[in-house]
Design a protein around this motif. Structure first.
Motif, PDB file in Angstrom:
ATOM      1  N   ALA A 156      -2.921  -7.289   9.929  1.00  0.00           N
ATOM      2  CA  ALA A 156      -4.377  -7.267   9.733  1.00  0.00           C
ATOM      3  C   ALA A 156      -4.696  -7.102   8.248  1.00  0.00           C
ATOM      4  O   ALA A 156      -3.912  -6.506   7.523  1.00  0.00           O
ATOM      5  N   PRO A 157      -5.862  -7.696   7.825  1.00  0.00           N
ATOM      6  CA  PRO A 157      -6.178  -7.617   6.384  1.00  0.00           C
ATOM      7  C   PRO A 157      -6.237  -6.200   5.858  1.00  0.00           C
ATOM      8  O   PRO A 157      -5.737  -5.939   4.777  1.00  0.00           O
ATOM      9  N   VAL A 158      -6.766  -5.275   6.657  1.00  0.00           N
ATOM     10  CA  VAL A 158      -6.842  -3.886   6.178  1.00  0.00           C
ATOM     11  C   VAL A 158      -5.459  -3.282   5.933  1.00  0.00           C
ATOM     12  O   VAL A 158      -5.239  -2.529   5.007  1.00  0.00           O
ATOM     13  N   HIS A 159      -4.551  -3.706   6.843  1.00  0.00           N
ATOM     14  CA  HIS A 159      -3.186  -3.197   6.693  1.00  0.00           C
ATOM     15  C   HIS A 159      -2.482  -3.814   5.477  1.00  0.00           C
ATOM     16  O   HIS A 159      -1.754  -3.126   4.762  1.00  0.00           O
ATOM     17  N   TYR A 160      -2.793  -5.143   5.305  1.00  0.00           N
ATOM     18  CA  TYR A 160      -2.193  -5.771   4.103  1.00  0.00           C
ATOM     19  C   TYR A 160      -2.705  -5.092   2.814  1.00  0.00           C
ATOM     20  O   TYR A 160      -1.938  -4.830   1.895  1.00  0.00           O
ATOM     21  N   ALA A 161      -3.990  -4.887   2.893  1.00  0.00           N
ATOM     22  CA  ALA A 161      -4.597  -4.235   1.704  1.00  0.00           C
ATOM     23  C   ALA A 161      -3.994  -2.860   1.470  1.00  0.00           C
ATOM     24  O   ALA A 161      -3.628  -2.501   0.344  1.00  0.00           O
ATOM     25  N   THR A 162      -3.848  -2.099   2.567  1.00  0.00           N
ATOM     26  CA  THR A 162      -3.276  -0.739   2.435  1.00  0.00           C
ATOM     27  C   THR A 162      -1.840  -0.820   1.925  1.00  0.00           C
ATOM     28  O   THR A 162      -1.411  -0.051   1.058  1.00  0.00           O
ATOM     29  N   ALA A 163      -1.053  -1.801   2.537  1.00  0.00           N
ATOM     30  CA  ALA A 163       0.362  -1.949   2.122  1.00  0.00           C
ATOM     31  C   ALA A 163       0.467  -2.252   0.638  1.00  0.00           C
ATOM     32  O   ALA A 163       1.298  -1.670  -0.085  1.00  0.00           O
ATOM     33  N   SER A 164      -0.462  -3.204   0.184  1.00  0.00           N
ATOM     34  CA  SER A 164      -0.379  -3.522  -1.257  1.00  0.00           C
ATOM     35  C   SER A 164      -0.759  -2.306  -2.112  1.00  0.00           C
ATOM     36  O   SER A 164      -0.148  -2.051  -3.171  1.00  0.00           O
ATOM     37  N   LEU A 165      -1.724  -1.533  -1.615  1.00  0.00           N
ATOM     38  CA  LEU A 165      -2.088  -0.307  -2.375  1.00  0.00           C
ATOM     39  C   LEU A 165      -0.912   0.674  -2.427  1.00  0.00           C
ATOM     40  O   LEU A 165      -0.606   1.262  -3.469  1.00  0.00           O
ATOM     41  N   VAL A 166      -0.249   0.803  -1.199  1.00  0.00           N
ATOM     42  CA  VAL A 166       0.919   1.711  -1.146  1.00  0.00           C
ATOM     43  C   VAL A 166       1.995   1.241  -2.118  1.00  0.00           C
ATOM     44  O   VAL A 166       2.600   2.030  -2.851  1.00  0.00           O
ATOM     45  N   PHE A 167       2.171  -0.088  -2.135  1.00  0.00           N
ATOM     46  CA  PHE A 167       3.214  -0.625  -3.009  1.00  0.00           C
ATOM     47  C   PHE A 167       2.899  -0.330  -4.507  1.00  0.00           C
ATOM     48  O   PHE A 167       3.753   0.121  -5.277  1.00  0.00           O
ATOM     49  N   ILE A 168       1.627  -0.673  -4.807  1.00  0.00           N
ATOM     50  CA  ILE A 168       1.193  -0.409  -6.204  1.00  0.00           C
ATOM     51  C   ILE A 168       1.382   1.082  -6.547  1.00  0.00           C
ATOM     52  O   ILE A 168       1.860   1.442  -7.614  1.00  0.00           O
ATOM     53  N   PHE A 169       0.970   1.902  -5.551  1.00  0.00           N
ATOM     54  CA  PHE A 169       1.081   3.353  -5.753  1.00  0.00           C
ATOM     55  C   PHE A 169       2.534   3.754  -6.034  1.00  0.00           C
ATOM     56  O   PHE A 169       2.844   4.510  -6.961  1.00  0.00           O
ATOM     57  N   MET A 170       3.477   3.156  -5.193  1.00  0.00           N
ATOM     58  CA  MET A 170       4.907   3.478  -5.358  1.00  0.00           C
ATOM     59  C   MET A 170       5.389   3.062  -6.754  1.00  0.00           C
ATOM     60  O   MET A 170       6.064   3.824  -7.465  1.00  0.00           O
ATOM     61  N   ALA A 171       4.997   1.794  -7.081  1.00  0.00           N
ATOM     62  CA  ALA A 171       5.427   1.292  -8.400  1.00  0.00           C
ATOM     63  C   ALA A 171       4.884   2.204  -9.504  1.00  0.00           C
ATOM     64  O   ALA A 171       5.591   2.522 -10.476  1.00  0.00           O
ATOM     65  N   PHE A 172       3.619   2.592  -9.288  1.00  0.00           N
ATOM     66  CA  PHE A 172       2.989   3.429 -10.330  1.00  0.00           C
ATOM     67  C   PHE A 172       3.688   4.791 -10.500  1.00  0.00           C
ATOM     68  O   PHE A 172       4.042   5.211 -11.598  1.00  0.00           O
ATOM     69  N   ILE A 173       3.930   5.440  -9.336  1.00  0.00           N
ATOM     70  CA  ILE A 173       4.494   6.798  -9.485  1.00  0.00           C
ATOM     71  C   ILE A 173       5.959   6.744  -9.917  1.00  0.00           C
ATOM     72  O   ILE A 173       6.456   7.633 -10.621  1.00  0.00           O
ATOM     73  N   ILE A 174       6.703   5.643  -9.482  1.00  0.00           N
ATOM     74  CA  ILE A 174       8.121   5.540  -9.931  1.00  0.00           C
ATOM     75  C   ILE A 174       8.156   5.344 -11.449  1.00  0.00           C
ATOM     76  O   ILE A 174       8.943   5.967 -12.154  1.00  0.00           O
ATOM     77  N   THR A 175       7.215   4.447 -11.910  1.00  0.00           N
ATOM     78  CA  THR A 175       7.159   4.224 -13.366  1.00  0.00           C
ATOM     79  C   THR A 175       6.771   5.521 -14.078  1.00  0.00           C
ATOM     80  O   THR A 175       7.373   5.905 -15.105  1.00  0.00           O
ATOM     81  N   SER A 176       5.748   6.185 -13.502  1.00  0.00           N
ATOM     82  CA  SER A 176       5.308   7.457 -14.121  1.00  0.00           C
ATOM     83  C   SER A 176       6.452   8.455 -14.163  1.00  0.00           C
ATOM     84  O   SER A 176       6.682   9.154 -15.168  1.00  0.00           O
ATOM     85  N   SER A 177       7.172   8.498 -12.986  1.00  0.00           N
ATOM     86  CA  SER A 177       8.282   9.458 -12.916  1.00  0.00           C
ATOM     87  C   SER A 177       9.328   9.142 -13.975  1.00  0.00           C
ATOM     88  O   SER A 177       9.862  10.054 -14.622  1.00  0.00           O
ATOM     89  N   ALA A 178       9.566   7.774 -14.135  1.00  0.00           N
ATOM     90  CA  ALA A 178      10.567   7.396 -15.161  1.00  0.00           C
ATOM     91  C   ALA A 178      10.129   7.908 -16.525  1.00  0.00           C
ATOM     92  O   ALA A 178      10.922   8.467 -17.303  1.00  0.00           O
ATOM     93  N   ARG A 179       8.790   7.689 -16.797  1.00  0.00           N
ATOM     94  CA  ARG A 179       8.307   8.151 -18.117  1.00  0.00           C
ATOM     95  C   ARG A 179       8.402   9.666 -18.264  1.00  0.00           C
ATOM     96  O   ARG A 179       8.829  10.203 -19.286  1.00  0.00           O
ATOM     97  N   MET A 180       8.000  10.339 -17.143  1.00  0.00           N
ATOM     98  CA  MET A 180       8.037  11.813 -17.195  1.00  0.00           C
ATOM     99  C   MET A 180       9.468  12.332 -17.370  1.00  0.00           C
ATOM    100  O   MET A 180       9.726  13.271 -18.137  1.00  0.00           O
ATOM    101  N   ALA A 181      10.379  11.655 -16.580  1.00  0.00           N
ATOM    102  CA  ALA A 181      11.794  12.064 -16.687  1.00  0.00           C
ATOM    103  C   ALA A 181      12.284  11.935 -18.120  1.00  0.00           C
ATOM    104  O   ALA A 181      12.967  12.807 -18.669  1.00  0.00           O
ATOM    105  N   LYS A 182      11.881  10.796 -18.728  1.00  0.00           N
ATOM    106  CA  LYS A 182      12.290  10.563 -20.113  1.00  0.00           C
ATOM    107  C   LYS A 182      11.711  11.654 -21.037  1.00  0.00           C
ATOM    108  O   LYS A 182      12.409  12.210 -21.912  1.00  0.00           O
ATOM    109  N   THR A 183      10.414  11.961 -20.778  1.00  0.00           N
ATOM    110  CA  THR A 183       9.751  12.985 -21.601  1.00  0.00           C
ATOM    111  C   THR A 183      10.449  14.340 -21.450  1.00  0.00           C
ATOM    112  O   THR A 183      10.708  15.054 -22.433  1.00  0.00           O
TER     113      THR A 183
END
Ligand code: ADP
Length: 755
Positions: A174-201
């Motif tokens: 369903a479109p709502v689920h696709y939208a949620t999945a893409s948000l979850v994905f973006i969220f994952m990518a965002f926090i993994i990247t953030s974590s990488a930066r934080m880890a580096k810091t």
């Protein structure tokens, strides 16, 4: 060192080691941080898990829900256990092991959460799906804070936690689920990247902190080094200051020493450059200041040479002697040089100059005065010798004939005439005494008095002395009392004649300065070392202030002026006692009398009498009957010839031959071969010495005793006579008794082959 800054150390190996140590430390720190966050994760799990359990209760049913809750609880327990174990002893396992244990906890927790994501497929409730999505996203967000120190743990957690949800959402289509999945994905990518930066810091900040700590340690070490350097420097400065202080002290001491010296001092180095000097040096030679400034010794030497009288350049450096510089202004300068050394190495010379004008001048005037005094002394001795000779010659006749007249008991003379003769003899004796005293004083003062120390009997000395003075006691009825037992007295170490002379002098004074019918008490005592002679009189006495002066020559006290005297008797006595190593003194109570005493050392051993003592005058000596003897007397003075004739007249079987000159004496001697020869020294023409020489050269006279008979009583002359070979030296005026006994004894010895 920070790897990020790309600093390159010179030594790569060291850098590598340092970097790996730093990595290890950072890794440990990250692990510690992660373990520290475990309680927060457990609390989050504890809070969130009941919500999910409640929401999913309808989906799972009771059994599965409890299994899930039990599982989550076990993960919490597991993580708590490793948290406690790590805190207790994190060195128990390697870091890798701790990491694995930690990852097991993270992964198992993430699986627990992931399961709830996949469970959304079992429900169509959008509300429930969104709630779960938000909770899981929230958990990953929370994990961002707690797991980032170990970046891989966070990635694992997020992927495992979110992936089932993502897949489930995509499966709905369903479109709502696709939208949620893409948000979850973006969220994952965002926090993994953030974590990488934080880890580096985090990693950078930890490593920076370590680097900072290292830097602090280096700074501290550097500071310590600097402190030590400072301390060293301080010590060196102190030592330097001390050395400078010593140097300053030595310099001031050197300066003061130089300036306090009365000599002019100049110090030069091996290049003859002046290194030091004192003001006296400048003043002594009036050295111009320019010369001193140039500091060239050769120029200074040139200046000194220009002041010299004979202009001959003399440098004290060329000799180790004192050089005398005579200046044109009359001054005499003594110059002396000493090498200046460090260890044995000569580094220069110290020259000292002394103005010796006064000393040298006074030395030469002293020498002049000494020479004058010696000449005067010699003249005095010659005068005394001459006077003594001139007085003794007539005295020989006066006393000789006087005694002969007394001896003969001349019946043709009346008692007055006998008195006159007695007066002549007494006066003659007195005159002789004076001459002897004067000669003694002269001998003592010139140090020519010969003392023959031997073992002397006190008894003998006292008996002989008392016998000599007794005649003078009769006039005024003076008693002589000897208090001690003379027989027990030890021998003393003394000169017999001089000891007797001393005692006779004290006894004579005690009689002379006594009262009418007074007494003289002679007491002798001995201690361990000395014999003490004491002469006590009953005269007027002497006050204490005069004790010292009566021993000075020619001092006579007023109260005793009436009595005859010269004032030198006590002086001679004191000097004689001193020479014989004794001491003398006086005690007195004015009005009652005086006590003169002297002490002489006791003899250590008793010596046998000398050969000459064996030919002692003995009136008992008898000549063998019938044996004819010949005595030759060489004498130019008729009175003396006549006197000896009278003496020899009384020696039986003896003829006397006379010769008036030396030549005649030799002639008669060779012709008559006399047994004894008596020889005047001062003969007209050939002297007594020359006659002796001729006679002694003849073997026939080898045993003949030749006596010198002279009025010259000077010690040098007596010694000269003995050295020349005279048997003995008889001094005029001769004592007729003694001479007669001497002749008798000598003849007897000849007869008995003792000579
Ligand atoms: P002289 O007797 O020839 O005068 P001395 O040297 O023997 O010389 O004595 C020095 C002086 O000491 C004497 O003149 C006398 O005044 C004093 N004197 C010495 N002996 C005695 C004595 N026993 N009693 C008093 N006076 C003395």
């Amino acid at each position: 060192m920070p790897r990020s800054s790309g600093t390159v150390l010179e030594n790569n190996e060291t850098t590598a080691i340092a970097n790996s140590q730093l990595d290890q430390a950072v890794f440990l720190e990250r692990t510690k941080l992660s373990f520290t966050n475990i309680p927060a994760s457990i609390i989050a799990t504890f809070v969130v898990a009941p919500y999910l359990l409640y929401v999913n209760w309808a989906i799972y049913g009771t059994d599965l829900s409890f299994i899930w809750a039990g599982y989550m609880f076990l993960t919490m327990v597991y993580r708590y256990v490793i948290y406690i174990a790590f805190r207790k002893d994190h060195e128990r396992y390697s870091l890798k092991t701790w990491n694995r244990l930690f990852l097991v906890g993270v992964v198992s927790t993430a699986i627990g959460w992931g399961i709830t994501g996949s469970s959304l497929m079992l429900t169509d409730s959008l509300q429930q799906q969104m709630f779960t999505t938000i909770v899981l996203a929230g958990l990953s967000s929370g994990a961002l804070a707690t797991l980032t120190p170990l970046y891989s743990a966070f990635v694992l957690f997020t992927v495992i936690n979110m992936s089932p949800l993502l897949i489930t959402l995509l499966n709905y289509g369903a479109p709502v689920h696709y939208a949620t999945a893409s948000l979850v994905f973006i969220f994952m990518a965002f926090i993994i990247t953030s974590s990488a930066r934080m880890a580096k810091t985090i990693q950078d900040s930890i490593s920076l902190r370590f680097q900072h700590d290292d830097a602090l340690k280096i700074v501290a070490a550097k500071k310590q080094q600097t402190d030590e350097l400072n301390l060293n420097l301080r010590q060196q400065i102190n030592e330097r200051e001390l050395i400078e202080h010593h140097l300053e002290y030595s310099m001031s001491q050197l300066k003061a020493t130089l300036e306090s010296a009365t000599d002019g001092i100049l110090v030069i180095d091996n290049d003859e450059q002046v290194t030091n000097f004192n003001q006296n040096f400048i003043d002594l030679f009036d050295i111009p200041i320019t010369l001193i400034e140039i500091a060239d010794f050769s120029q200074i030497q040139g200046h000194i040479n220009s002041l010299l009288k004979d202009k001959t350049p003399i440098s004290p450096i060329d000799t180790d002697q004192v050089v005398l510089l005579e200046l044109t202004d009359g001054r005499l300068i003594e110059a002396f040089s000493k090498p200046q050394k460090i260890a044995d190495h000569v580094i220069g010379n110290v020259l000292s100059y002394r103005d010796a004008t006064m000393r040298i001048n006074s030395e030469s005037s002293l020498q002049e005065a000494k020479t004058k005094a010696e000449v005067a002394n010699k003249q005095k001795s010659e005068f005394l010798s001459r006077i003594s000779h001139e007085l003794r010659t007539p005295l020989n006749a006066i006393l000789g004939f006087g005694h002969l007249l007394q001896e003969d008991n001349n019946k043709h003379l009346d008692s007055d005439e006998k008195d006159y003769i007695s007066h002549i003899c007494v006066a003659g004796e007195h005159l002789l005494h004076l001459i002897d005293d004067l000669l003694d004083i002269s001998r003592i003062e010139s140090g020519k008095l010969n003392i023959n120390l031997s073992n002397v009997s006190c008894e003998k000395i006292i008996n002989e002395s008392v016998a000599l003075v007794r005649p003078s006691t009769t006039d005024r009825n003076i008693k002589i009392i000897i208090k001690s037992d003379l027989k027990v007295m030890p021998f003393i170490k003394a000169d017999h004649t001089r000891c007797k002379q001393a005692l006779v002098n004290l006894l004579s004074n005690a009689i002379k300065y006594n009262k009418e019918s007074g007494s003289v008490t002679l007491t002798i005592s001995a201690n361990n070392s000395h014999v003490h002679f004491e002469v006590k009189d009953t005269g007027a006495g002497i006050s204490e202030e005069n004790f010292k002066e009566i021993f000075q020559p020619f001092i006579r006290l007023k109260q005793t002026e009436k009595a005859k005297g010269t004032g030198i008797g006590l002086t001679i006595t004191k000097r004689l006692i001193d020479i014989m190593n004794g001491s003398i003194g006086v005690e007195s109570t004015p009005g009652e009398g005086s006590t003169f005493w002297f002490e002489l050392p006791i003899a250590s051993t008793v010596e046998t009498a000398s050969p000459m003592q064996n030919i002692k005058l003995s009136p008992d000596t008898t000549m063998p009957a019938g044996k004819q003897h010949t005595i030759l007397y060489v004498e130019d003075e008729p009175l003396n010839q006549a006197l000896l004739k009278s003496i020899v007249k009384q020696i039986s079987n003896t003829r006397l031959l006379m010769a008036a000159t030396g030549e005649e004496g030799i002639e008669i001697a060779l012709a008559e071969k006399p047994d004894i020869i008596l020889m005047d020294i001062n003969l007209p023409g050939v002297s007594g010495y020359e006659v002796l020489k001729v006679i002694k050269n003849d073997k026939a006279f080898s045993k003949t005793p030749v006596f010198a008979l002279s009025a010259n009583a000077m010690p040098d002359e007596i010694q000269r006579g003995r050295d020349a070979g005279f048997f003995d030296y008889l001094i005029k005026p001769i004592n007729i008794d003694n001479t007669r006994h001497l002749l008798r004894n000598t003849l007897s010895m000849i007869d008995n082959d003792l000579i």
